[in-house]
Design an enzyme around this catalytic site. Structure first.
Site, short mmCIF file in Angstrom:
data_model
loop_
_atom_site.label_atom_id
_atom_site.label_comp_id
_atom_site.label_asym_id
_atom_site.label_seq_id
_atom_site.Cartn_x
_atom_site.Cartn_y
_atom_site.Cartn_z
N GLU A 37 9.48 4.94 11.42
CA GLU A 37 8.44 5.09 10.57
C GLU A 37 8.19 6.71 10.24
OE1 GLU A 37 4.46 4.08 9.95
OE2 GLU A 37 4.99 2.22 10.21
N GLU A 96 0.50 2.82 -2.29
CA GLU A 96 0.03 1.41 -2.37
C GLU A 96 -2.02 1.75 -1.61
OE1 GLU A 96 1.90 -0.86 1.04
OE2 GLU A 96 2.78 1.20 1.33
N LYS A 120 -4.53 0.51 0.31
CA LYS A 120 -4.31 1.06 1.68
C LYS A 120 -5.86 0.87 2.25
CE LYS A 120 -1.42 2.19 4.24
NZ LYS A 120 -0.23 2.76 4.72
N GLU A 135 -3.65 8.61 2.78
CA GLU A 135 -3.38 6.61 2.96
C GLU A 135 -2.43 5.77 1.52
OE1 GLU A 135 -1.97 4.82 6.02
OE2 GLU A 135 -2.62 7.29 6.14
#
Length: 489
Positions: A267, A318, A321, A329
């Site tokens: 990542e 997203e 999250k 985030e």
């Protein structure tokens, strides 16, 4: 997402975790596909978007059946993740590992190009207080044995996504790198198993956190445009923090007899909102710089003339999250929640002959209407603060605050944003725009400057795919609410 602290020449460098890659295929950036969203795009649309952009590798955080089905016959290489909460059963019960492999590998591998199984997600992270230390390797061994017995041992390799804190530097230089002393032998056991099975070392690296957690961190050192005061280490020059951290791992492997082990950057990425450094401009600079740097074939000072394999974190925003690490985030995607590109980015893939990303196709939206603060409502109304708190506890208000995309809104604008994001995440239900006579529905777009008042995806009229879910009430978000209410007023 995991966190670690590393001091480099007296400069604190934090790094996180979240993304994956395949070292055996031809060089090309992959992407992490997460589904922690209130209204995830259908899997079929996401796979179409991957193909349109020439993304040939994808990492799933869990074996989601709809995602795997959509990837069938796509030609996209897949890394399938196993969540930490399954490690205990997989470690203690081989039959559980067999069942997992049967359901999530054997069932799909005839049509899905599964290359890796990623066991756990940063299981040695200090935040877990050792919960997974003694069960990760047994789980890896059982999964690997089940894969071999199923006949896929030559194709599917089993690894672990580690956060960068599993290695440290005793000198603050890459050459001082070695595995974390508190579980050094365990790391050697795990790496030895990877060496025996031909699996790569998977590591997550996040230079963005260096800036987020340390205001004194040199801004340009996080990027790839050359830093005016590069680090010198035994004749090797480091002008970006990624190379320095990557080579610290290389040294750790080399010192312990595994100098030839493949490394996959699981990542890496940069968010676009929720913090003053999380902007589309910085994200474009970092991601484009990283892609160009790693695909150039120049490698790093310790591993020159090599192409570094990596998976960007992440593909799509997203909004469900956890924001415990920070409000950013929910904004790591190179695409917004609806599959719209955030900025120009040349992925260096077969389909990316230009810097323009291809948007998701076939996305439909709810009607063009927004919930806003009523013109007749007063800012002094005592119901304003609790109404805003309720909206933001049940929807994503992370674009509000200091130096965020909607940080320049006035008080009424902030309140309207909170009301609208809740209204949209509730699929524009009439009852979702009834905030104690403070709100009203409008067909006039209230967006302002860089602040977009979204219209939600109409998931009910799209083909199902991914893990859909209702609005997430995130406890951590409550820590943010009092500040939100004060900021709005």
């Amino acid at each position: 997402m995991g966190w670690w602290l590393w001091c480099l020449n007296g400069v604190v460098c934090y790094m996180v975790a979240y993304m994956m890659l395949d070292l055996r295929a031809e060089a090309a950036v992959g992407a992490n596909w997460g589904t922690q969203a209130t209204h995830p795009l259908p899997a079929s649309i996401v796979v179409g978007m991957l193909k349109d952009n020439g993304i040939q590798k994808v990492k799933l955080f869990e074996a989601d059946a709809s995602s795997l089905n959509a990837l069938s016959n796509s030609g996209i290489e897949v890394m399938v993740g196993i969540p930490n909460d399954l490690l205990s059963s997989l470690a203690s019960d081989y039959s559980a590992a067999q069942a997992w492999v049967s359901q999530n590998v054997s069932k799909h591998i005839s049509s899905v190009d599964i290359r890796y199984v990623a066991v756990g997600n940063e299981p040695f992270l200090s935040d877990y207080n050792g919960t997974y230390l003694n069960i990760t390797l047994p789980a890896v061994e059982n999964i690997n044995t089940a894969i071999v017995k199923a006949g896929y041992g030559d194709k599917v390799k089993v690894t672990v996504p580690f956060n960068a804190a599993v290695y440290q530097s005793s000198t603050g230089l890459p050459s001082g790198g070695d595995f974390e002393s508190s579980f050094h032998q365990l790391m050697l056991d795990v790496v030895s198993f990877f060496n025996q099975t031909g699996a790569p070392f998977l590591v997550n690296i996040y230079p963005f956190i260096s800036l987020y957690d340390n205001v004194n961190f040199p801004f340009d050192y996080a990027f790839f445009n050359g830093y005016s005061s590069p680090l010198q280490d035994n004749g090797k020059t480091y002008d970006n923090v990624f190379d320095a951290n990557y080579d610290t791992l290389v040294w750790a492997l080399e010192k312990n007899g595994f100098g030839n082990m493949s490394i996959i950057v699981g990542e890496i990425g940069w968010p676009t909102d929720g913090d003053e450094n999380a902007t589309p401009t910085n994200a474009q600079r970092f991601n484009q710089g990283f892609i160009s740097h790693t695909s150039s074939g120049n490698g790093t000072p310790m591993r020159p003339n090599q192409t570094i394999e990596a998976y960007l974190f992440s593909l799509i925003d997203e909004d469900a999250k956890s924001i415990q690490p920070g409000n950013f985030e929910r904004h790591w995607g190179i695409f917004y929640y609806d599959g719209t590109p955030k900025y120009d980015l040349n992925l260096g893939t077969s389909n990316s002959n230009s810097s323009t990303l291809v948007a998701a196709k076939g996305v439909t939206f709810l009607p063009q209407q927004w919930c806003v603060m009523s013109p007749s409502a007063s800012l002094d109304d005592p119901e304003v603060a609790p109404s805003v708190s309720y909206a933001c506890a049940n929807a994503d208000c992370t674009s509000l605050g200091y130096e965020t995309s909607c940080g320049s809104l006035d008080a009424r604008g902030n309140i309207s944003y909170a009301f609208n994001i809740y209204y949209q995440e509730q699929n524009q239900l009439a009852t979702a725009c009834q905030f104690s006579n403070l709100s009203t529905v409008t067909t006039s777009n209230p967006s302002s400057g860089n602040c977009t008042f979204i219209i939600m995806i109409d998931t009910e009229n799209l083909d199902s795919g991914g893990c859909s879910g209702g609005p997430l009430v995130n406890f951590v978000f409550l820590l943010f609410l009092s500040a939100v209410a004060v900021f709005f007023l």
